[in-house]
Design a protein around this motif. Sequence first.
Motif, PDB file in Angstrom:
ATOM      1  N   UNK A  86       0.837  -1.206   0.000  1.00  0.00           N
ATOM      2  CA  UNK A  86       0.000   0.000   0.000  1.00  0.00           C
ATOM      3  C   UNK A  86       0.867   1.250   0.000  1.00  0.00           C
ATOM      4  N   UNK A  87       0.458   2.264  -0.787  1.00  0.00           N
ATOM      5  CA  UNK A  87       1.184   3.524  -0.787  1.00  0.00           C
ATOM      6  C   UNK A  87       0.911   4.293   0.509  1.00  0.00           C
ATOM      7  N   UNK A  88       1.873   5.118   0.923  1.00  0.00           N
ATOM      8  CA  UNK A  88       1.734   5.855   2.186  1.00  0.00           C
ATOM      9  C   UNK A  88       1.113   7.244   2.010  1.00  0.00           C
ATOM     10  N   UNK A  89       0.964   7.672   0.793  1.00  0.00           N
ATOM     11  CA  UNK A  89       0.545   9.060   0.545  1.00  0.00           C
ATOM     12  C   UNK A  89      -0.781   9.440   1.201  1.00  0.00           C
ATOM     13  N   UNK A  90      -1.723   8.513   1.279  1.00  0.00           N
ATOM     14  CA  UNK A  90      -3.052   8.864   1.802  1.00  0.00           C
ATOM     15  C   UNK A  90      -3.230   8.576   3.289  1.00  0.00           C
ATOM     16  N   UNK A  91      -2.155   8.202   3.968  1.00  0.00           N
ATOM     17  CA  UNK A  91      -2.293   7.826   5.382  1.00  0.00           C
ATOM     18  C   UNK A  91      -1.616   8.799   6.345  1.00  0.00           C
ATOM     19  N   UNK A  92      -1.033   9.877   5.834  1.00  0.00           N
ATOM     20  CA  UNK A  92      -0.361  10.829   6.713  1.00  0.00           C
ATOM     21  C   UNK A  92      -1.305  11.519   7.679  1.00  0.00           C
ATOM     22  N   UNK A  93      -2.549  11.751   7.261  1.00  0.00           N
ATOM     23  CA  UNK A  93      -3.505  12.471   8.109  1.00  0.00           C
ATOM     24  C   UNK A  93      -3.843  11.684   9.373  1.00  0.00           C
ATOM     25  N   UNK A  94      -3.840  10.362   9.271  1.00  0.00           N
ATOM     26  CA  UNK A  94      -4.150   9.529  10.438  1.00  0.00           C
ATOM     27  C   UNK A  94      -3.092   9.699  11.520  1.00  0.00           C
ATOM     28  N   UNK A  95      -1.825   9.628  11.125  1.00  0.00           N
ATOM     29  CA  UNK A  95      -0.735   9.833  12.079  1.00  0.00           C
ATOM     30  C   UNK A  95      -0.738  11.274  12.579  1.00  0.00           C
ATOM     31  N   UNK A  96      -1.117  12.204  11.729  1.00  0.00           N
ATOM     32  CA  UNK A  96      -1.200  13.620  12.088  1.00  0.00           C
ATOM     33  C   UNK A  96      -2.146  13.810  13.273  1.00  0.00           C
ATOM     34  N   UNK A  97      -3.287  13.135  13.259  1.00  0.00           N
ATOM     35  CA  UNK A  97      -4.263  13.259  14.354  1.00  0.00           C
ATOM     36  C   UNK A  97      -3.721  12.646  15.641  1.00  0.00           C
ATOM     37  N   UNK A  98      -3.081  11.490  15.519  1.00  0.00           N
ATOM     38  CA  UNK A  98      -2.534  10.830  16.713  1.00  0.00           C
ATOM     39  C   UNK A  98      -1.446  11.693  17.352  1.00  0.00           C
ATOM     40  N   UNK A  99      -0.626  12.304  16.514  1.00  0.00           N
ATOM     41  CA  UNK A  99       0.495  13.108  16.986  1.00  0.00           C
ATOM     42  C   UNK A  99       0.011  14.272  17.850  1.00  0.00           C
ATOM     43  N   UNK A 100      -1.071  14.890  17.432  1.00  0.00           N
ATOM     44  CA  UNK A 100      -1.580  16.076  18.126  1.00  0.00           C
ATOM     45  C   UNK A 100      -2.118  15.767  19.517  1.00  0.00           C
ATOM     46  N   UNK A 101      -2.488  14.522  19.770  1.00  0.00           N
ATOM     47  CA  UNK A 101      -3.099  14.180  21.057  1.00  0.00           C
ATOM     48  C   UNK A 101      -2.112  13.568  22.046  1.00  0.00           C
TER      49      UNK A 101
END
Length: 306
Positions: A86-101
């Motif tokens: 699977x390409x990683x391009x569309x999954x950055x937003x998921x980690x972005x949300x986890x990072x903020x919390x």
Amino acid sequence: MEFIDELNALSKTVTNLSPKIQTEEATKTSFIMPFFKALGYDVFNPLEFVPECVADVGVKKGEKVDYAILIDNNPVILIEAKWCGETLDKHGSQLFRYFATSKAKFGILTNGIEYRFYTDLDKPNVMDTKPFFVFDITKISEQDVVELKKFHKSRFDVNTVFSAAEELKYTNQINRLLNRQLNEPEDNFINYILNEIYDGRRTHATIERFKPIITKSITQFVNDLISDRLTIALNKSKEAAEETAEKMQAGPPEEEPEEEEEEPEEEEEEPETEEEAPIEQPPVEEDPVPVEEEPIEQPPLEDEPA
């Protein structure tokens, strides 16, 4: 086993098995966990390498990031894993949300082949949209090894890595830009060069006419640069080989004979001579000391009678 040896072994495994891996769980077990094990982390210790770490996002409860690396019971690195196909391009937003919390300072998005490293250089506690370091396990370079060693458990220091992340981020972006312009130069790049070398009117037709010329020039420049460096390296290697050959022809250096230590000459001992007994001298007879004779007192003479 050295760190570089572990990476090379894992690289071969990923190259051979990735076409056969069909699930995210298989990717985690076969590729991702061995990678972090190579970085020195105990992937079977849930107090250090936490699987399914809770990362609630806003009103959403029960949100979990695939792995979290803890230091002093605090999450420092969050890891979001995907299937290797699977390409990683569309999954950055998921980690972005986890990072903020969380209190984590670094986030890693990976499919077991490509690893994207993120932090919050642009805004505190907000993960950057672009990674500061991208690494492909199947294409390991010396520079990749240098950067990965900073994340090794034995060396990892949050402040040190964060300080180096900014420079690394822009260095990598410049490298990617140059690589892109080398292969398919963009119009604005062509226009920049024409501004320095061409005095005529720069139209779209002019840019298209010069594009292959500039591409060829850049390629030639890079090839000449590589050729020069190879020549220097080969000359050094040749000189070293000739020096080694000369030493071999000359043979091993003659060892100087060790000087024998002169033993101190033993002093000849004079034969012991028997001591001659002293000749006894006869005693000297001393003259007798004369004895003074006391005078004999004579009785007084009696007077004859008248």
